[in-house]
Design an enzyme around this catalytic site. Structure first.
Site, PDB file in Angstrom:
ATOM      1  N   LYS A 152       0.580  14.696   1.171  1.00  0.00           N
ATOM      2  CA  LYS A 152      -0.663  15.259   0.953  1.00  0.00           C
ATOM      3  C   LYS A 152      -0.528  16.346   0.427  1.00  0.00           C
ATOM      4  CE  LYS A 152      -2.692  10.530   3.187  1.00  0.00           C
ATOM      5  NZ  LYS A 152      -2.881   9.437   2.567  1.00  0.00           N
ATOM      6  N   HIS A 193       1.069  -1.234  -0.509  1.00  0.00           N
ATOM      7  CA  HIS A 193      -0.085  -0.263  -0.054  1.00  0.00           C
ATOM      8  C   HIS A 193       1.068   1.370  -0.219  1.00  0.00           C
ATOM      9  CE1 HIS A 193      -4.603  -1.743   0.735  1.00  0.00           C
ATOM     10  NE2 HIS A 193      -3.453  -2.116   1.701  1.00  0.00           N
ATOM     11  N   ARG A 220      -5.732  11.918   6.761  1.00  0.00           N
ATOM     12  CA  ARG A 220      -4.627  11.323   7.008  1.00  0.00           C
ATOM     13  C   ARG A 220      -3.583  13.209   6.473  1.00  0.00           C
ATOM     14  NH1 ARG A 220       0.447   8.605   6.472  1.00  0.00           N
ATOM     15  NH2 ARG A 220      -0.642   7.567   5.259  1.00  0.00           N
ATOM     16  N   LYS A 230     -14.171   8.244  -3.202  1.00  0.00           N
ATOM     17  CA  LYS A 230     -15.380   8.758  -2.662  1.00  0.00           C
ATOM     18  C   LYS A 230     -16.179   9.825  -3.135  1.00  0.00           C
ATOM     19  CE  LYS A 230     -13.750   5.452   1.489  1.00  0.00           C
ATOM     20  NZ  LYS A 230     -13.080   6.408   3.037  1.00  0.00           N
ATOM     21  N   THR A 272      -8.354   6.289  -1.467  1.00  0.00           N
ATOM     22  CA  THR A 272      -9.834   5.628  -1.564  1.00  0.00           C
ATOM     23  C   THR A 272     -10.963   7.188  -1.296  1.00  0.00           C
ATOM     24  OG1 THR A 272      -9.965   5.080   1.074  1.00  0.00           O
ATOM     25  CG2 THR A 272      -9.133   3.496  -1.195  1.00  0.00           C
TER      26      THR A 272
END
Length: 812
Positions: A554, A365, A549, A660, A656
């Site tokens: 990110k 992952h 997170r 969504k 993910t």
């Protein structure tokens, strides 16, 4: 014979009156109280038990069907499961929602007020746990015989709050009042050893006897995992650590040494106390490794028990069993299965190794080196001495294979070794996971490509057929039907039925409605109503969402620089025609990850400054939603207009949250990273806001010698934003963030700043044309069918697991 008749069960209520009788029966006989004295907690527990009964009856029929067919099983090993609240989902999946609503109404209650008491199980944190939850849901929906294995943590990772604008961590005591969805099974306890020493077995060069120095008991419970539109109900089995009978010292207790009397039991129970204990200390790291071994030791013994119910020959084990390793956390299952087969069941090494390699599959992952777990050899040697011996032997035999295949290449041998030598000797769990499995997969097309070409390229050279891609997916039942019922109803009306909930590709039919003015108006009204429910800001403003997170890769810091730039633009021209924007952040930073926590503090400081500014606050609002979890996501995702997926290209495995948000009609602004690439390809480039370096450009820039100061010096708006932070404009915080960006800027935030800000200007131009924006929103939903977890499971089942569905006969 009917199953209920065979075991003496009555038929569960199918009408409102019958359901009321079931409620009363459970209230009296299982809660031990009466209607007159029942509390709201009694009402919640009673309703939950009644709904659970409907699922338990299906579970009994599922177990009978599986036993009769003796299929190949999927066993999913995961350190976390982010399941979300259970009551609303189980009402939907059991088909009892309508009769339950009417039944509780007769007692003067509503489902909504009862559901308020439903607490999310604290068994997961981020995308890894949410993916695990979606996959076990999809396995049940597709009738795949499966068991998920995990740890029954007493406390979740932590409960987040804000203190002086920064993250504060408190205990997440999710099960303080019990968990009605759980079935304890103390009679199925397993024994787990730690420490100690090994002794040779006369006449054998591979077998050893491990004499543990500490014994812990693993006590299981399980939660039901129903499928949607099917009668299959699988389980997630969770292990809780307990001290052995000898762990309580009665003589010390009698002498008044109360703490000393229970210290062994406390040490044992610490193993399942907290999800992801802080590993910044040596003791914390050892506890994490203990957790991982505890999970796989208990689970493998249970898997073997299940196998031997219907099978005898060990050669059938890989034909009846596939064990999916969800990231590197459960990788120690590989040497543990070898230990069980060789040491306890006395198989010869080669036969045991063949069985083991054909049993396991590994999902990677990450692309971040720090997330590819390694453990110091000395920790392994102390805690799991027999497993280190087995790993050494696996490695020796494997490296012989590498040397034969690539003679005269010591560098390759060193890179592929399961034991890393520098700067200290460490066990490389990702290498072990690749060596000991039949299949390895990434979770998005780019991620899988980069695994093959960079992170695990030596292994891909050796075993090219072993590497595959299975793009992640999400549950449309949880994240549309339950989270966004208004949109779900409109989609069902537009498509003519609700079959899309089990065949998400049918959403493509919505494309024909993207030109219908009436449909677009209703679509837009639903989004606004969802924003009113969220109550985070002006429902007519652009709701700009970044929920994930907190991690520097990110790049929440990039979003923050854009906010500061908007702040300065509005301050410079208060009379300008500004697009009102509400920016919403949510997410947790690991307790020891100070750089991420500094970003959270700065976000809240910037938000406070904006809120206090009468010039800027009418146009810009920054909200930080505390304690992000599935329930909060179910409120935010339906209200989002813009989805921020701005990680540095080449760093995000998949994501993910991006799926969504797109599924619920949010438009994505993002880089070519993770599943963003596949989302953009499917929704259309014209319905996606793309910016920034791609993965190969980012790598080339870093190799060439990236200099963040150059971007600071040549971009006036960037310089103004960073200078404002350093000057103390935002509460005097954020200096550490600026120092990181102007120093190393590991994730090229400043390099992508100008492209990002310019792309945000394009976002605002699109927003001003609401018909265009709404058409783009519809097309995002219409083309997100590929990102269903049902499709993900179908891919795993066909290409990696090689399992077939086992339908469960409908109840007569």
């Amino acid at each position: 014979m009917d199953l209920r008749q065979g075991i003496g069960l009555r038929k569960l209520g199918r009408t409102v009156d019958e359901f009321q009788q079931d409620l009363l029966s459970n209230l009296y006989f299982r809660r031990g109280t009466t209607v007159e004295s029942a509390s709201m907690r009694d009402a919640y527990e009673t309703l939950s038990l009644t709904v659970r009964d409907h699922l338990a009856e299906r579970r009994a029929r599922t177990a009978a069907a599986h036993y009769a067919s003796n299929p190949r099983w999927v066993y999913y090993l995961s350190a976390e499961y982010l399941l979300g609240a259970q009551l609303e989902q189980n009402l939907l999946y059991s088909g009892t929602g309508e009769i339950a609503a009417q039944a509780v109404k007769s007692f003067g209650l509503t489902l909504e007020e009862i559901e308020e008491l439903d607490v999310e199980p604290g068994l997961g944190n981020g995308g890894l746990g949410r993916l695990a939850a979606c996959l076990v849901d999809a396995m049940a929906t597709r009738d795949i015989p499966a068991v998920g294995y995990g740890i029954r943590y007493d406390f979740g990772i932590f409960k987040q709050s804000l203190a002086a604008g920064g993250q504060a961590e408190g205990p997440d005591d999710w099960a303080f009042q019990g968990n009605p969805w759980e079935f304890p099974a103390p009679d199925d306890r397993q024994t787990v050893g730690f420490y100690g020493h090994t002794e040779p077995v006369p006449g054998s060069s591979t077998r050893k006897v491990w004499v543990p120095g500490e014994i812990v008991l693993g006590e299981p419970s399980h939660m039901l995992v129903p499928g949607y539109g099917t009668d299959t109900v699988n389980i997630v089995r969770l292990w809780r650590a307990r001290g052995s009978e000898a762990s309580f010292d009665l003589s010390r207790f009698s002498a008044g040494q109360y703490a000393e009397a229970v210290q062994e039991a406390v040490r044992a129970e610490n193993i399942s106390k907290v999800l992801y204990p802080d590993d910044s200390t040596e003791l914390g790291r050892e506890l994490r490794l203990k957790q991982q071994y505890f999970l796989v030791s208990c689970s493998l013994r249970d898997i073997i028990r299940r196998f031997r119910l219907r099978n005898e020959s060990w050669d059938d084990f890989p034909e009846k069993t596939v064990i999916q390793l969800n990231d590197t956390h459960p990788t120690i299952a590989i040497p543990e299965l070898m230990r069980l087969l060789v040491d306890e069941y006395e198989l010869d090494w080669d036969r045991a190794w063949s069985i083991t390699r054909r049993t396991f599959a590994y999902t990677c992952h990450t692309l971040l080196p720090e997330a590819l777990e390694t453990w110091p050899v000395h920790v392994f040697e102390r805690l799991l001495p027999r497993h280190l011996e087995i790993i050494y032997l696996i490695n020796m035999l494997f490296l012989r294979e590498v040397e034969e295949r690539f003679p005269g290449d010591p560098g390759r041998v060193s890179r592929m070794s399961i034991i890393g030598e520098h700067p200290e000797r460490r066990v490389r769990m990702a290498n072990l996971a690749v060596v000991g499995t039949e299949a390895v997969n990434g979770v998005a097309e780019l991620h899988s490509k980069l695994l093959r070409e960079t992170v695990l390229n030596d292994f891909a050279d050796l075993w090219p057929a072993k590497f595959q891609n299975v793009t992640n997916g999400i549950s449309p039942r949880r994240f549309v039907k339950l989270a966004n019922p208004r949109l779900s109803d409109l989609i069902t009306e537009g498509l003519g039925d609700d079959g899309w909930l089990m065949d998400l590709e049918r959403l493509a039919e919505l494309g024909s409605l993207a030109g219908d003015a009436s449909f677009l108006e209703r679509w837009r009204a639903i989004k606004r109503a969802n924003k009113v429910d969220l109550a985070a800001g002006d429902p007519d403003s652009l709701t700009d969402v970044m929920i994930k997170r907190f991690h520097e890769y990110k790049r929440q810091q990039l979003k923050l620089l854009h906010i500061i730039t908007l702040y300065h633009r509005i301050r410079a021209n208060p009379a300008g025609d500004w697009v009102p924007r509400t920016v919403l952040f949510a997410g947790k930073a690991a307790p020891a990850y100070h750089a991420a926590k500094n970003i959270i503090r700065l976000i809240n400081a910037v938000g406070a400054t904006i809120a206090a500014d009468p010039v800027v606050s009418p146009y810009l609002k920054v909200v930080f939603a505390e304690n992000y979890n599935v329930s909060l996501a179910e409120r935010i995702v339906p209200a989002a207009d813009l989805s921020e997926q701005i990680s540095l290209a080449g760093k995000e495995a998949s994501g993910t949250g991006n799926m969504k948000l797109a599924l619920n009609g949010a438009l994505t602004i993002g880089t070519l990273d993770g599943a963003n690439i596949e989302i953009r390809a499917r929704v259309g480039a014209e319905n996606f806001f793309l910016f920034g370096l791609d993965a190969f450009e980012a790598a080339e820039l870093q190799i060439a010698g990236y200099r963040p100061w150059e971007h600071y010096e040549r971009d006036p708006e960037l310089r103004e934003a960073l200078d404002a932070i350093n000057a103390g404009l935002f509460g005097g915080v954020g200096h550490d963030v600026v120092d990181s960006l102007l120093g190393r800027d590991e994730y090229l935030t400043l390099a992508d700043y100008r492209a990002y800000v310019d792309c945000q200007d394009e976002v605002e131009r699109a927003w001003r044309d609401q018909d265009r924006w709404t058409r783009m929103s519809v097309m995002n939903t219409a083309n997100s069918g590929f990102f269903s977890a049902d499709r993900t499971v179908a891919d795993y089942a066909a290409r990696i697991w090689r399992v077939a569905p086992v339908p469960v006969a409908k109840d007569r």
